[in-house]
Design an enzyme around this catalytic site. Structure first.
Site, PDB file in Angstrom:
ATOM      1  N   ARG A  48      68.374  20.391  -5.781  1.00  0.00           N
ATOM      2  CA  ARG A  48      67.271  19.554  -5.055  1.00  0.00           C
ATOM      3  C   ARG A  48      66.049  20.560  -4.993  1.00  0.00           C
ATOM      4  NH1 ARG A  48      66.776  23.312  -2.133  1.00  0.00           N
ATOM      5  NH2 ARG A  48      65.543  21.767  -0.960  1.00  0.00           N
ATOM      6  N   ALA A  50      61.817  19.706  -5.244  1.00  0.00           N
ATOM      7  CA  ALA A  50      60.889  18.755  -6.201  1.00  0.00           C
ATOM      8  C   ALA A  50      60.546  19.516  -7.351  1.00  0.00           C
ATOM      9  CB  ALA A  50      59.405  18.522  -5.325  1.00  0.00           C
ATOM     10  N   GLN A 181      69.232  22.032   4.719  1.00  0.00           N
ATOM     11  CA  GLN A 181      68.792  23.029   3.674  1.00  0.00           C
ATOM     12  C   GLN A 181      68.039  24.033   4.291  1.00  0.00           C
ATOM     13  OE1 GLN A 181      68.197  19.789   3.884  1.00  0.00           O
ATOM     14  NE2 GLN A 181      67.664  18.629   1.966  1.00  0.00           N
ATOM     15  N   ASP A 222      56.589  17.057  -1.916  1.00  0.00           N
ATOM     16  CA  ASP A 222      57.509  16.401  -3.046  1.00  0.00           C
ATOM     17  C   ASP A 222      56.544  15.438  -3.863  1.00  0.00           C
ATOM     18  OD1 ASP A 222      59.614  16.996  -0.896  1.00  0.00           O
ATOM     19  OD2 ASP A 222      60.737  16.503  -2.763  1.00  0.00           O
ATOM     20  N   LYS A 233      59.781  16.650   3.112  1.00  0.00           N
ATOM     21  CA  LYS A 233      61.185  16.540   3.999  1.00  0.00           C
ATOM     22  C   LYS A 233      60.997  15.854   5.150  1.00  0.00           C
ATOM     23  CE  LYS A 233      64.563  16.763   2.644  1.00  0.00           C
ATOM     24  NZ  LYS A 233      65.248  15.528   2.097  1.00  0.00           N
TER      25      LYS A 233
HETATM   26  O1  MRU Z   1      65.673  16.558  -0.268  1.00  0.00           O
HETATM   27  P1  MRU Z   1      65.478  17.772  -0.865  1.00  0.00           P
HETATM   28  O2  MRU Z   1      66.379  18.977  -0.393  1.00  0.00           O
HETATM   29  O3  MRU Z   1      65.143  17.879  -2.348  1.00  0.00           O
HETATM   30  O4  MRU Z   1      63.850  17.962  -0.294  1.00  0.00           O
HETATM   31  C1  MRU Z   1      63.100  19.286  -0.588  1.00  0.00           C
HETATM   32  C2  MRU Z   1      62.046  19.210   0.039  1.00  0.00           C
HETATM   33  O5  MRU Z   1      61.564  18.289   0.868  1.00  0.00           O
HETATM   34  C3  MRU Z   1      61.176  20.403  -0.270  1.00  0.00           C
HETATM   35  O6  MRU Z   1      60.250  20.896   0.847  1.00  0.00           O
HETATM   36  C4  MRU Z   1      60.030  19.937  -1.417  1.00  0.00           C
HETATM   37  O7  MRU Z   1      61.064  19.588  -2.513  1.00  0.00           O
HETATM   38  C5  MRU Z   1      59.048  20.803  -1.502  1.00  0.00           C
HETATM   39  S1  MRU Z   1      59.158  22.565  -2.319  1.00  0.00           S
HETATM   40  C6  MRU Z   1      60.215  22.482  -3.258  1.00  0.00           C
END
Ligand code: MRU
Length: 330
Positions: A48, A50, A181, A222, A233
């Site tokens: 997981r 982005a 997370q 994202d 998130k």
């Molecule tokens: O649901 P997830 O764990 O994939 O969400 C991740 C996030 O929202 C991160 O903040 C985002 O991907 C940006 S930085 C890698």
């Protein structure tokens, strides 16, 4: 580069995904042999973040190409795995332009996407860290580190770089309900590298801002719309509102692949909703009355007006708007 275990490992005829659902207590690699297996790993949150899901999807296309399977079907199953992070679509579009579209050429492109992401994160780390005062105290949300990217991280990359440059006093990191997370992954990354971190319940952030001097809230993204509205998130928007109310600056850190200029504003960004059970149960055990309804959007949109700086590998945009974003992305 960070010493954190790698979330995505290419192994000739399979893709190994670090199963982030069982971290930090177990380190388990999942073997994926096809695009469909990678798509399942993305949908089920084994991988997981982005940028990481974009990288994994690119390798997923290679797996099916190696077996002579239909390219369009592989692309479709990967594109449908999660809706909000545009890095997934960005990576698939980039892979589609590869010519000739054979396994070796696709692998070269997937490897390049992976390596470029790390280089971009290192650059954003420098740019973002330079915005922080000395002895900075910051809050971050979710996991945006090496586990969510090709390495180093976006928002957590800025925190890593700030620590390396001697500018960081403390990083508070939110738990990030319901997948935790922050508690499981960000705390794991910070602890592994001895970066000063402190866990914070999601609901405690506004109180913290009212009672302690916080310099910046630093988050990833994202998808960033053409006007700077930013999907990240769930809980990010609440942090941005609280930050503005308390005079705390708010930074978004994301590579150029996270911008979606086809979305004029945040209202056009699809927001993923996941199962109610992610809220009513914890690891299979009910924590709400049986059959109770739940609303579970897993991203929200922070309006550009609440963002003080977007840090991208191409540069920093302060007080982002459509014109500044168009100028930076060319
Ligand atoms: O649901 P997830 O764990 O994939 O969400 C991740 C996030 O929202 C991160 O903040 C985002 O991907 C940006 S930085 C890698």
């Amino acid at each position: 580069m960070s010493s954190v275990v790698q979330p995505i490992v290419w192994a000739k005829d399979r893709l190994q995904l670090l199963d982030q659902r069982v971290l930090p207590h177990a380190v388990v690699m999942l073997d994926c042999h096809s695009a469909a297996e990678v798509a399942k790993g993305i949908h089920d949150m084994a991988v997981r973040g982005a940028p990481a899901i974009g990288i994994a999807a690119a390798y997923g296309l290679v797996l099916d190409a190696q077996q002579g399977l239909d390219y369009d079907s592989a692309e479709r199953v990967l594109a449908e795995s999660r809706p909000t992070a545009v890095n997934l679509r960005w990576a698939l579009e980039r892979m589609r332009r590869v010519q000739p579209r054979d396994a070796a050429s696709l692998l070269a492109e997937a490897t390049a996407i992976h390596a470029e992401d790390l280089a971009q994160n290192l650059r954003m780390g420098e740019l973002g860290a330079a915005l922080l005062p000395l002895a900075a105290t910051v809050i971050t949300h979710c996991n945006t580190g090496a586990l969510a990217t090709g390495g180093h991280g976006t928002a957590l990359g800025v925190i890593r770089s700030a620590h390396a440059a001697g500018r960081l006093k403390l990083a508070y990191n939110t738990e990030t309900r319901p997948w935790l997370q922050g508690a499981r992954l960000t705390a794991f990354e910070l602890a592994q590298e001895g970066i000063p971190g402190k866990l914070l319940a999601d609901g405690a952030a506004a109180h913290l801002m009212s009672s302690e001097s916080i310099d910046w809230v630093i988050v990833g993204a994202d998808r960033i719309a053409a006007n700077g509205d930013t999907a990240n998130k769930i809980g990010t928007y609440a942090l941005a509102l609280a930050a503005r109310a308390h005079g705390v600056k708010f930074m978004v850190v994301a590579p150029s692949g996270t911008f979606d200029l086809s979305c004029p504003n945040g209202g056009a960004i699809p927001i993923e909703e996941r199962s109610a059970r992610e809220l009513t149960e914890f690891r299979g055990t009910a924590i709400a009355p049986g059959g109770y309804a739940a609303y579970n959007p897993v991203f929200d949109v922070t309006p550009a007006a609440l963002i003080d700086a977007i840090v991208c590998e191409r540069g920093v945009i302060e007080q982002p708007d459509a014109a500044k974003i168009a100028a930076l992305l060319g």
